[in-house]
Design a protein around this motif. Structure first.
Motif, PDB file in Angstrom:
ATOM      1  N   ASN A 143      -1.586   9.551 -11.006  1.00 11.80           N
ATOM      2  CA  ASN A 143      -2.778   9.296 -10.199  1.00 11.80           C
ATOM      3  C   ASN A 143      -2.547   8.186  -9.174  1.00 11.80           C
ATOM      4  N   LEU A 144      -1.945   7.093  -9.606  1.00 13.34           N
ATOM      5  CA  LEU A 144      -1.681   5.969  -8.706  1.00 13.34           C
ATOM      6  C   LEU A 144      -0.672   6.390  -7.630  1.00 13.34           C
ATOM      7  N   HIS A 145       0.360   7.087  -8.059  1.00 11.63           N
ATOM      8  CA  HIS A 145       1.389   7.550  -7.131  1.00 11.63           C
ATOM      9  C   HIS A 145       0.781   8.518  -6.110  1.00 11.63           C
ATOM     10  N   SER A 161       3.724   3.222   2.013  1.00  6.74           N
ATOM     11  CA  SER A 161       5.018   3.813   1.669  1.00  6.74           C
ATOM     12  C   SER A 161       5.691   3.059   0.533  1.00  6.74           C
ATOM     13  N   VAL A 162       5.623   1.722   0.549  1.00  6.56           N
ATOM     14  CA  VAL A 162       6.192   0.931  -0.550  1.00  6.56           C
ATOM     15  C   VAL A 162       5.420   1.207  -1.836  1.00  6.56           C
ATOM     16  N   GLY A 163       4.100   1.300  -1.734  1.00  7.23           N
ATOM     17  CA  GLY A 163       3.277   1.606  -2.900  1.00  7.23           C
ATOM     18  C   GLY A 163       3.599   2.974  -3.478  1.00  7.23           C
ATOM     19  N   THR A 164       3.841   3.947  -2.616  1.00  9.74           N
ATOM     20  CA  THR A 164       4.200   5.286  -3.090  1.00  9.74           C
ATOM     21  C   THR A 164       5.510   5.247  -3.860  1.00  9.74           C
ATOM     22  N   LEU A 165       6.481   4.545  -3.311  1.00  9.56           N
ATOM     23  CA  LEU A 165       7.777   4.438  -4.003  1.00  9.56           C
ATOM     24  C   LEU A 165       7.670   3.604  -5.279  1.00  9.56           C
ATOM     25  N   GLY A 181      -2.333   8.729  -5.213  1.00 10.32           N
ATOM     26  CA  GLY A 181      -3.265   7.974  -4.364  1.00 10.32           C
ATOM     27  C   GLY A 181      -2.546   7.296  -3.211  1.00 10.32           C
ATOM     28  N   PHE A 182      -1.438   6.595  -3.508  1.00 17.67           N
ATOM     29  CA  PHE A 182      -0.666   5.943  -2.442  1.00 17.67           C
ATOM     30  C   PHE A 182      -0.099   6.993  -1.483  1.00 17.67           C
ATOM     31  N   GLY A 183       0.341   8.126  -2.016  1.00 19.17           N
ATOM     32  CA  GLY A 183       0.873   9.199  -1.170  1.00 19.17           C
ATOM     33  C   GLY A 183      -0.163   9.748  -0.220  1.00 19.17           C
ATOM     34  N   VAL A 184      -1.401   9.941  -0.713  1.00 23.71           N
ATOM     35  CA  VAL A 184      -2.485  10.443   0.137  1.00 23.71           C
ATOM     36  C   VAL A 184      -2.819   9.429   1.229  1.00 23.71           C
ATOM     37  N   VAL A 185      -2.866   8.145   0.861  1.00 18.90           N
ATOM     38  CA  VAL A 185      -3.148   7.104   1.861  1.00 18.90           C
ATOM     39  C   VAL A 185      -2.049   7.079   2.911  1.00 18.90           C
ATOM     40  N   TRP A 186      -0.798   7.170   2.468  1.00 19.75           N
ATOM     41  CA  TRP A 186       0.340   7.169   3.395  1.00 19.75           C
ATOM     42  C   TRP A 186       0.243   8.360   4.344  1.00 19.75           C
ATOM     43  N   ALA A 187      -0.058   9.560   3.829  1.00 16.29           N
ATOM     44  CA  ALA A 187      -0.179  10.759   4.667  1.00 16.29           C
ATOM     45  C   ALA A 187      -1.322  10.592   5.667  1.00 16.29           C
TER      46      ALA A 187
END
Length: 165
Positions: A30-32, A18-22, A34-40
């Protein structure tokens, strides 16, 4: 080994995701993403880990609500529940508008309630608007005040209207 994966604590990985997504909000799509997919994915995994607890909690919540509803019906008549739900929207001597969400929720109450209110001494009109949940009552002040209980009721409505200002 399978039990270890099922009980893996996900608090830290979910926080990092979640911190990585923000943090990557402005760093690049792409990076954003990626973090969003991992968070989901971690969120779904976490939900799967606790699905039995969530089902039990939902069942307890449903039973709690049904019990509370039964308690309310056991303690109060429908008329008491309706009267307690009214709020004074506006008041001038001879005219009062009351509002209740129950009037909007139960439009079938319109005719019987209007007839009941009109049966009181001095009441000239009683009109319910089921869309807004309001009840408009017009009455002859002198006639209404001949009945002590209705005079007390009017005084209480006047107090509530004054407190609302």
């Amino acid at each position: 080994m399978q039990n270890d994966w099922k009980n893996l604590p996900l608090g830290l990985p979910m926080t990092v995701a979640s911190v990585g997504t923000l943090a990557t909000l402005f760093a690049g799509k792409n990076l954003h993403a990626g973090f969003g997919v991992v968070w989901a994915a971690l969120s779904f995994w976490h939900g799967w880990q606790h699905h039995k607890k969530m089902q039990a909690d939902a069942g307890r919540l449903k039973n709690c609500c049904l019990t509370a509803k039964a308690d309310i019906h056991a303690q109060f008549t429908p008329v008491q529940v309706l009267v307690n739900s009214f709020q004074v929207d506006s008041y001038v001597p001879g005219r009062v508008r009351l509002r209740s969400s129950l009037l909007a929720a139960y439009p079938e109450w319109r005719q019987p309630l209007e007839e009941y209110v009109k049966s009181f001494t001095g009441v000239q009109t009683a009109a319910i608007n089921p869309l807004t949940g309001s009840l408009l009552i017009t009455y002859d002040i002198a006639q209404l005040r001949q009945k002590p209980k209705l005079a007390v009721l009017e005084d209480k409505i006047a107090e509530l209207a004054a407190a609302r200002l």
